[in-house]
Design a protein around this motif. Structure first.
Motif, PDB file in Angstrom:
ATOM      1  N   MET A 172       0.845  -1.195   0.000  1.00 33.86           N
ATOM      2  CA  MET A 172       0.000   0.000   0.000  1.00 33.86           C
ATOM      3  C   MET A 172       0.878   1.241   0.000  1.00 33.86           C
ATOM      4  N   LEU A 173       0.617   2.109  -0.944  1.00 32.74           N
ATOM      5  CA  LEU A 173       1.366   3.354  -1.024  1.00 32.74           C
ATOM      6  C   LEU A 173       0.877   4.307   0.067  1.00 32.74           C
ATOM      7  N   SER A 174       1.797   4.787   0.898  1.00 29.15           N
ATOM      8  CA  SER A 174       1.428   5.693   1.981  1.00 29.15           C
ATOM      9  C   SER A 174       1.461   7.127   1.476  1.00 29.15           C
ATOM     10  N   LEU A 175       0.285   7.749   1.423  1.00 25.64           N
ATOM     11  CA  LEU A 175       0.175   9.113   0.936  1.00 25.64           C
ATOM     12  C   LEU A 175      -0.612   9.946   1.937  1.00 25.64           C
ATOM     13  N   LYS A 176      -0.107  11.133   2.223  1.00 29.05           N
ATOM     14  CA  LYS A 176      -0.861  12.071   3.058  1.00 29.05           C
ATOM     15  C   LYS A 176      -1.840  12.818   2.157  1.00 29.05           C
ATOM     16  N   TYR A 177      -3.110  12.755   2.540  1.00 30.97           N
ATOM     17  CA  TYR A 177      -4.184  13.306   1.707  1.00 30.97           C
ATOM     18  C   TYR A 177      -4.859  14.463   2.420  1.00 30.97           C
ATOM     19  N   LYS A 214       3.998  19.698 -15.302  1.00 33.16           N
ATOM     20  CA  LYS A 214       5.135  19.074 -15.997  1.00 33.16           C
ATOM     21  C   LYS A 214       6.454  19.524 -15.380  1.00 33.16           C
ATOM     22  N   GLN A 215       6.547  20.813 -15.082  1.00 35.60           N
ATOM     23  CA  GLN A 215       7.781  21.351 -14.499  1.00 35.60           C
ATOM     24  C   GLN A 215       8.078  20.722 -13.140  1.00 35.60           C
ATOM     25  N   LYS A 216       7.033  20.531 -12.346  1.00 33.07           N
ATOM     26  CA  LYS A 216       7.199  20.025 -10.981  1.00 33.07           C
ATOM     27  C   LYS A 216       7.080  18.505 -10.896  1.00 33.07           C
ATOM     28  N   ASN A 217       6.790  17.859 -12.031  1.00 35.83           N
ATOM     29  CA  ASN A 217       6.628  16.412 -12.090  1.00 35.83           C
ATOM     30  C   ASN A 217       5.609  15.902 -11.069  1.00 35.83           C
ATOM     31  N   VAL A 218       4.441  16.541 -11.051  1.00 28.81           N
ATOM     32  CA  VAL A 218       3.340  16.051 -10.214  1.00 28.81           C
ATOM     33  C   VAL A 218       2.186  15.624 -11.108  1.00 28.81           C
ATOM     34  N   LYS A 219       1.353  14.759 -10.591  1.00 32.87           N
ATOM     35  CA  LYS A 219       0.218  14.233 -11.354  1.00 32.87           C
ATOM     36  C   LYS A 219      -1.017  15.085 -11.078  1.00 32.87           C
ATOM     37  N   VAL A 220      -1.722  15.429 -12.142  1.00 26.64           N
ATOM     38  CA  VAL A 220      -2.960  16.190 -12.013  1.00 26.64           C
ATOM     39  C   VAL A 220      -4.065  15.434 -12.740  1.00 26.64           C
ATOM     40  N   CYS A 221      -5.114  15.123 -12.005  1.00 24.69           N
ATOM     41  CA  CYS A 221      -6.264  14.403 -12.547  1.00 24.69           C
ATOM     42  C   CYS A 221      -7.477  15.323 -12.535  1.00 24.69           C
ATOM     43  N   ALA A 222      -8.137  15.453 -13.683  1.00 26.46           N
ATOM     44  CA  ALA A 222      -9.422  16.147 -13.741  1.00 26.46           C
ATOM     45  C   ALA A 222     -10.502  15.151 -13.339  1.00 26.46           C
ATOM     46  N   ILE A 232       0.719   7.868  -9.260  1.00 28.03           N
ATOM     47  CA  ILE A 232       1.780   8.451  -8.436  1.00 28.03           C
ATOM     48  C   ILE A 232       2.848   7.396  -8.142  1.00 28.03           C
ATOM     49  N   LYS A 233       2.407   6.212  -7.766  1.00 21.66           N
ATOM     50  CA  LYS A 233       3.330   5.123  -7.400  1.00 21.66           C
ATOM     51  C   LYS A 233       4.222   4.735  -8.571  1.00 21.66           C
ATOM     52  N   ASN A 234       3.637   4.653  -9.762  1.00 22.71           N
ATOM     53  CA  ASN A 234       4.365   4.161 -10.933  1.00 22.71           C
ATOM     54  C   ASN A 234       4.829   5.260 -11.877  1.00 22.71           C
ATOM     55  N   ASP A 235       4.710   6.509 -11.430  1.00 24.38           N
ATOM     56  CA  ASP A 235       5.181   7.660 -12.193  1.00 24.38           C
ATOM     57  C   ASP A 235       4.658   7.644 -13.631  1.00 24.38           C
ATOM     58  N   ARG A 236       3.351   7.557 -13.746  1.00 23.73           N
ATOM     59  CA  ARG A 236       2.691   7.626 -15.048  1.00 23.73           C
ATOM     60  C   ARG A 236       1.584   8.669 -14.989  1.00 23.73           C
TER      61      ARG A 236
END
Length: 361
Positions: free
Chosen positions: A1-6, A115-123, A310-314
């Motif tokens: 399980m990926l531990s993420l603070k939400y 893209k610059q910050k390499n974060v994932k954004v989901c609509a 997030i886990k698999n960087d896609r």
């Protein structure tokens, strides 16, 4: 399980769907943020959240102190852009409620900064995860329709004074838009996605027929020409008496006909293909969901997908670019209606604020 603070910013009408999906996926809910403290207290009690769950009325302070890995933005639509850019600057991955923002320029900034910050954004177009929608998309991907002729999206709903009076931002050009931008954008997203995404031309008409207490439209009708030679028809309204009637999506091709209906296109009602690969009755029975409301069941799998991305960087299944495409189509309809002529895509610049005063009496 990926531990993420939400953390979630905005604890209003849609927030329970996000909190429930976060909990279902094992996320640690570290903080809630809302300018109304009672909204946060209500969610803490309703979902039996930990006493350690922090509450903030200032999201910037929350970002600095909590440093969440994943943030859901569920505020009024006009605030999405600035909040998203601030979150991305702090390195947060995002799930942004629809519409992703209210202007093309802000959507582009979100996409570029992510893209610059390499974060994932989901609509958050969660209806893409409906079982019925996934089955239809599979048929599109396998070219079972053959040549696509046209598709139609109908959103025949009811929203009255009580709905708008509960939140003064609703129906305003600055913070919301009208029926097409708020209630209809999910199905508009599905139509564009199914029919090939790329659009060359839009012709639209909009009006405010029965909601003189809001600024924007309660009826929108549009014709869409896709780059692949297919067409789209959009009909969206909040004028239906006395209550929500239906949300339907039709796809017509040379070798297939499909209709999805129900509260949130969660039922397959027609399924006919020349290849006879499956039994229509079995498909209708299997891909049949009955959600308690128009929000459907899509938030849980959407959250699961974002966590995996997030886990698999896609990229997430529903990207910020997808959110921009849905936004662009609505804005193109607004622009065509306001100018009384067809509009070519892509739109370089456009915002709901361009249409302020459109229906002023």
């Amino acid at each position: 399980m990926l531990s993420l603070k939400y953390a979630i910013i905005g604890c209003g009408r849609i927030s329970p769907n996000h909190i429930a999906a976060a909990l279902e996926n094992g996320l640690e809910i570290t903080a809630l943020c809302d300018i109304v403290i009672e909204n946060m207290d209500d969610k803490i009690v309703k979902f039996e959240l930990s006493e350690e769950t922090k509450k903030y009325t200032d999201y910037k302070t929350m970002l600095k102190e909590v440093k969440p890995d994943l943030v859901a933005i569920c505020t009024e639509s006009g605030l999405h852009g600035n909040i998203a850019l601030d979150c991305i600057e702090e390195g947060c991955n995002l799930i942004i409620e629809k519409p992703i923002t209210l202007s093309i320029e802000e959507a582009d900034k979100i996409i570029e900064k992510a893209k610059q910050k390499n974060v994932k954004v989901c609509a958050c177009h969660q209806n893409r995860f409906n079982k019925s929608v996934q089955k239809i998309r599979e048929a599109v991907d396998k070219n079972r329709f053959g040549k696509l002729f046209y598709g139609t999206a109908h959103i025949r709903w009811n929203r009255g004074y009580e709905y708008y009076s509960r939140a003064k931002w609703r129906g305003t050009w600055e913070q919301d838009g009208g029926a097409l931008m708020n209630q209809c954008i999910h199905n508009i997203d599905l139509l564009r996605w199914m029919m090939g995404d790329e659009i060359t031309e839009v012709v639209g008409m909009t009006d405010n027929l029965s909601h003189d207490y809001i600024e924007a439209e309660d009826l929108g009708i549009a014709l869409v020409r896709f780059a692949n030679g297919s067409y789209g028809i959009i009909e969206g309204t909040t004028d239906i008496y006395p209550q929500n009637l239906e949300e339907t999506l039709y796809i017509f091709g040379e070798k297939g006909t499909v209709k999805a209906g129900g509260q949130s296109v969660n039922l397959i009602e027609e399924w006919q293909f020349a290849d006879l690969l499956d039994d229509p009755n079995e498909v209708k029975a299997k891909y049949h969901e009955n959600p308690p409301n128009v929000y459907g069941f899509g938030h849980v799998p959407l959250y699961a997908d974002v966590m995996d991305a997030i886990k698999n960087d896609r990229q997430p299944y529903v990207t910020a670019e997808d959110g921009k495409r849905a936004l662009e189509l609505v804005l193109a309809i607004y622009k065509s209606a306001a100018e009384g002529k067809s509009v070519k895509l892509p739109l370089e610049k456009c915002s709901t604020m361009d249409f302020k005063g459109r229906f002023d009496k």
